[in-house]
Design a protein around this motif. Structure first.
Motif, mmCIF file in Angstrom:
data_model
loop_
_atom_site.group_PDB
_atom_site.id
_atom_site.type_symbol
_atom_site.label_atom_id
_atom_site.label_comp_id
_atom_site.label_asym_id
_atom_site.label_seq_id
_atom_site.Cartn_x
_atom_site.Cartn_y
_atom_site.Cartn_z
ATOM 1 N N TYR A 83 10.640 15.715 -3.445
ATOM 2 C CA TYR A 83 11.036 16.598 -4.419
ATOM 3 C C TYR A 83 12.069 17.400 -4.259
ATOM 4 O O TYR A 83 13.273 17.457 -5.182
ATOM 5 N N PHE A 84 12.399 18.013 -3.172
ATOM 6 C CA PHE A 84 13.476 18.875 -2.798
ATOM 7 C C PHE A 84 14.792 18.222 -2.675
ATOM 8 O O PHE A 84 16.035 18.583 -2.884
ATOM 9 N N LEU A 85 14.690 16.910 -2.283
ATOM 10 C CA LEU A 85 15.744 16.060 -2.151
ATOM 11 C C LEU A 85 15.954 15.315 -3.230
ATOM 12 O O LEU A 85 16.904 14.315 -3.526
ATOM 13 N N ARG A 86 15.703 15.684 -4.357
ATOM 14 C CA ARG A 86 15.719 15.078 -5.713
ATOM 15 C C ARG A 86 15.400 13.601 -5.957
ATOM 16 O O ARG A 86 16.076 12.957 -6.733
ATOM 17 N N GLU A 87 14.374 13.197 -5.261
ATOM 18 C CA GLU A 87 13.766 11.825 -5.342
ATOM 19 C C GLU A 87 12.775 11.931 -6.216
ATOM 20 O O GLU A 87 12.202 13.119 -6.451
ATOM 21 N N ASP A 88 11.938 10.756 -6.394
ATOM 22 C CA ASP A 88 10.747 10.834 -7.016
ATOM 23 C C ASP A 88 9.509 11.073 -6.317
ATOM 24 O O ASP A 88 9.119 10.392 -5.524
ATOM 25 N N ALA A 89 9.128 12.411 -6.821
ATOM 26 C CA ALA A 89 8.096 12.964 -5.711
ATOM 27 C C ALA A 89 6.635 12.184 -5.905
ATOM 28 O O ALA A 89 5.810 12.086 -4.938
ATOM 29 N N ALA A 90 6.360 11.981 -7.280
ATOM 30 C CA ALA A 90 5.204 11.195 -7.612
ATOM 31 C C ALA A 90 5.158 9.771 -6.900
ATOM 32 O O ALA A 90 4.209 9.492 -6.141
ATOM 33 N N ALA A 91 6.450 9.254 -6.869
ATOM 34 C CA ALA A 91 6.191 7.805 -6.411
ATOM 35 C C ALA A 91 6.062 7.953 -4.773
ATOM 36 O O ALA A 91 5.643 6.924 -4.144
ATOM 37 N N ALA A 92 6.741 9.037 -4.163
ATOM 38 C CA ALA A 92 6.643 9.246 -2.646
ATOM 39 C C ALA A 92 5.056 9.481 -2.480
ATOM 40 O O ALA A 92 4.709 8.981 -1.212
ATOM 41 N N LEU A 93 4.585 10.204 -3.155
ATOM 42 C CA LEU A 93 3.012 10.467 -2.864
ATOM 43 C C LEU A 93 2.253 9.361 -3.119
ATOM 44 O O LEU A 93 1.370 9.163 -2.169
ATOM 45 N N PHE A 94 2.554 8.612 -3.939
ATOM 46 C CA PHE A 94 1.939 7.337 -4.189
ATOM 47 C C PHE A 94 1.893 6.434 -2.973
ATOM 48 O O PHE A 94 1.033 5.658 -2.244
ATOM 49 N N ARG A 95 3.327 6.274 -2.499
ATOM 50 C CA ARG A 95 3.638 5.394 -1.564
ATOM 51 C C ARG A 95 2.765 5.973 -0.008
ATOM 52 O O ARG A 95 2.358 5.191 0.541
ATOM 53 N N GLU A 96 2.830 7.146 0.118
ATOM 54 C CA GLU A 96 2.648 7.613 1.514
ATOM 55 C C GLU A 96 0.895 7.608 1.558
ATOM 56 O O GLU A 96 0.206 7.578 2.665
ATOM 57 N N TRP A 97 0.415 8.006 0.383
ATOM 58 C CA TRP A 97 -1.114 7.794 0.124
ATOM 59 C C TRP A 97 -1.611 6.711 0.292
ATOM 60 O O TRP A 97 -3.033 6.255 0.968
ATOM 61 N N ALA A 98 -1.058 5.745 -0.460
ATOM 62 C CA ALA A 98 -1.449 4.429 -0.281
ATOM 63 C C ALA A 98 -1.505 3.707 0.987
ATOM 64 O O ALA A 98 -2.467 2.958 1.300
ATOM 65 N N ALA A 99 -0.632 4.308 1.924
ATOM 66 C CA ALA A 99 -0.552 3.741 3.125
ATOM 67 C C ALA A 99 -1.753 4.076 3.947
ATOM 68 O O ALA A 99 -2.023 3.682 5.143
ATOM 69 N N CYS A 100 -2.345 5.124 3.515
ATOM 70 C CA CYS A 100 -3.810 5.541 4.263
ATOM 71 C C CYS A 100 -4.837 4.967 3.607
ATOM 72 O O CYS A 100 -6.117 5.207 4.152
ATOM 73 N N ARG A 101 -4.896 4.501 2.526
ATOM 74 C CA ARG A 101 -6.070 4.107 1.599
ATOM 75 C C ARG A 101 -7.078 3.154 2.653
ATOM 76 O O ARG A 101 -8.136 3.164 2.434
ATOM 77 N N ASN A 102 -6.592 2.078 3.299
ATOM 78 C CA ASN A 102 -7.547 1.189 4.169
ATOM 79 C C ASN A 102 -7.751 1.709 5.729
ATOM 80 O O ASN A 102 -7.967 0.913 6.456
ATOM 81 N N LEU A 103 -7.631 2.937 5.687
ATOM 82 C CA LEU A 103 -7.886 3.457 7.191
ATOM 83 C C LEU A 103 -9.508 4.037 7.421
ATOM 84 O O LEU A 103 -9.735 4.793 8.553
ATOM 85 N N GLY A 104 -10.277 3.710 6.344
ATOM 86 C CA GLY A 104 -11.507 4.344 6.646
ATOM 87 C C GLY A 104 -11.610 5.702 6.549
ATOM 88 O O GLY A 104 -12.460 6.364 7.359
ATOM 89 N N LEU A 105 -10.994 6.150 5.709
ATOM 90 C CA LEU A 105 -11.054 7.644 5.498
ATOM 91 C C LEU A 105 -12.410 8.190 5.263
ATOM 92 O O LEU A 105 -13.292 7.752 4.422
ATOM 93 N N ARG A 106 -12.404 9.397 5.758
ATOM 94 C CA ARG A 106 -13.777 10.233 5.576
ATOM 95 C C ARG A 106 -13.534 11.392 4.427
ATOM 96 O O ARG A 106 -12.636 12.400 4.537
ATOM 97 N N TYR A 107 -14.264 11.133 3.239
ATOM 98 C CA TYR A 107 -14.058 12.371 2.275
ATOM 99 C C TYR A 107 -15.051 13.066 2.326
ATOM 100 O O TYR A 107 -16.142 12.983 2.760
ATOM 101 N N THR A 108 -14.511 14.232 1.881
ATOM 102 C CA THR A 108 -15.674 15.278 1.505
ATOM 103 C C THR A 108 -15.561 16.042 0.189
ATOM 104 O O THR A 108 -14.940 15.591 -0.587
ATOM 105 N N ASN A 109 -16.767 16.854 -0.274
ATOM 106 C CA ASN A 109 -16.626 17.462 -1.382
ATOM 107 C C ASN A 109 -16.515 16.462 -2.651
ATOM 108 O O ASN A 109 -15.836 16.692 -3.648
ATOM 109 N N GLY A 110 -17.181 15.237 -2.493
ATOM 110 C CA GLY A 110 -16.983 13.982 -3.498
ATOM 111 C C GLY A 110 -15.736 13.662 -3.873
ATOM 112 O O GLY A 110 -15.580 13.181 -4.853
ATOM 113 N N ASP A 111 -14.946 13.997 -3.050
ATOM 114 C CA ASP A 111 -13.381 13.464 -3.221
ATOM 115 C C ASP A 111 -13.461 11.888 -3.172
ATOM 116 O O ASP A 111 -14.103 11.261 -2.607
#
Ligand code: SF4
Length: 267
Positions: free
Chosen positions: A48-76
């Motif tokens: 966002y501060f580098l004037r890039e697409d922040a939502a796309a960056a979030l999707f890209r970074e979060w997608a990279a974690c998707r298959n890591l066997g994440l431990r969710y809490t609070n019904g997330d």
């Protein structure tokens, strides 16, 4: 030896915990969804501060974690956290209260300070910029519940902010708290750290390092119903001799002692 806030904080929480982590090399498994989401969100903020697409960056970074066997809490769930993240970015952008000039220089800034002849202290500060026009040191936090704002002045006691004020010499500090809840919220909390607090923190660091170097690692978490800190400690399996709990929560990386400061980039 290079020390960091996370190391000092581990020791002060429970010296035995410090020994498990930094001397024996036990580390919590990197599968906590909330922690990994926090990291992905910080990269989106940088975009966002580098004037890039922040939502796309979030999707890209979060997608990279998707298959890591994440431990969710609070019904997330993965989808729900993504949606909340995008809403938080929108809200932050609309608020437009934070400015960072020269973001390549003023985001994730490394500070180092000598604490004795053979020891350094290192910290990575999220940003230095302006909140509502006033220059300050900034920390980003992602959480699933609001940070308490009462009583007035509470934030000035935050040990991490005191630490960062000590290492940078900047008195004006702020936390921008991204609250993931049904209706997302961004809290802008600011405070001033005094000279006295910075001086005392320096003494605390020196004293803690002295105790670490004289190998004082007795457990003293405190057993106090109903808030027994051991119950949420990832190292409880080691302290109870329970291999099943160790395997569920920890991995061992011997030789980690010298790289302890890297935790600053993780938490
Ligand atoms: S389980 Fe309790 S005693 Fe053991 S390291 Fe954690 S806080 Fe310390």
């Amino acid at each position: 030896m290079t020390y960091s806030y996370t190391q000092i904080s581990h020791y002060l929480t429970c010296p035995r915990r410090y020994r498990h982590r930094y001397l024996d090399g036990w580390q919590e498994k990197d599968t906590r969804a909330a922690m990994l989401f926090g990291r992905a969100f910080e990269r989106a903020l940088a975009a966002y501060f580098l004037r890039e697409d922040a939502a796309a960056a979030l999707f890209r970074e979060w997608a990279a974690c998707r298959n890591l066997g994440l431990r969710y809490t609070n019904g997330d769930t993965w989808d729900r956290m993504l949606q909340q993240g995008v809403q938080l970015l929108d809200r932050f952008c609309q608020d437009d209260r934070v400015r960072i000039r020269q973001p390549r220089r003023n985001l994730q800034i490394k500070f180092t300070r000598a604490v004795s002849e053979k020891n350094d202290f290192v910290a990575y500060v999220d940003a230095i910029g302006r909140l509502d026009g006033a220059r300050c040191l900034l920390e980003w936090k992602t959480t699933s519940s609001r940070y308490s704002e009462e009583p007035d002045g509470l934030l000035s006691l935050d040990p991490q902010l005191v630490c960062y004020s000590w290492i940078t010499g900047i008195a004006e500090v702020a936390q921008v708290v991204f609250v993931r809840k049904r209706l997302v919220e961004v809290q802008y909390l600011r405070t001033t750290i005094t000279d006295e607090q910075r001086r005392e923190f320096g003494q605390l660091v020196e004293d803690t390092i002295r105790r670490i170097e004289s190998a004082q690692f007795l457990p003293h978490s405190g057993i106090r119903f109903p808030q027994n800190p051991c119950s949420s400690c990832p190292y409880i399996g080691l302290c109870l001799g329970r291999q099943d709990l160790v395997e569920a929560a920890l991995v061992r990386r011997p030789g980690a002692e010298d790289l302890g400061w890297l935790d600053e980039l993780t938490y």
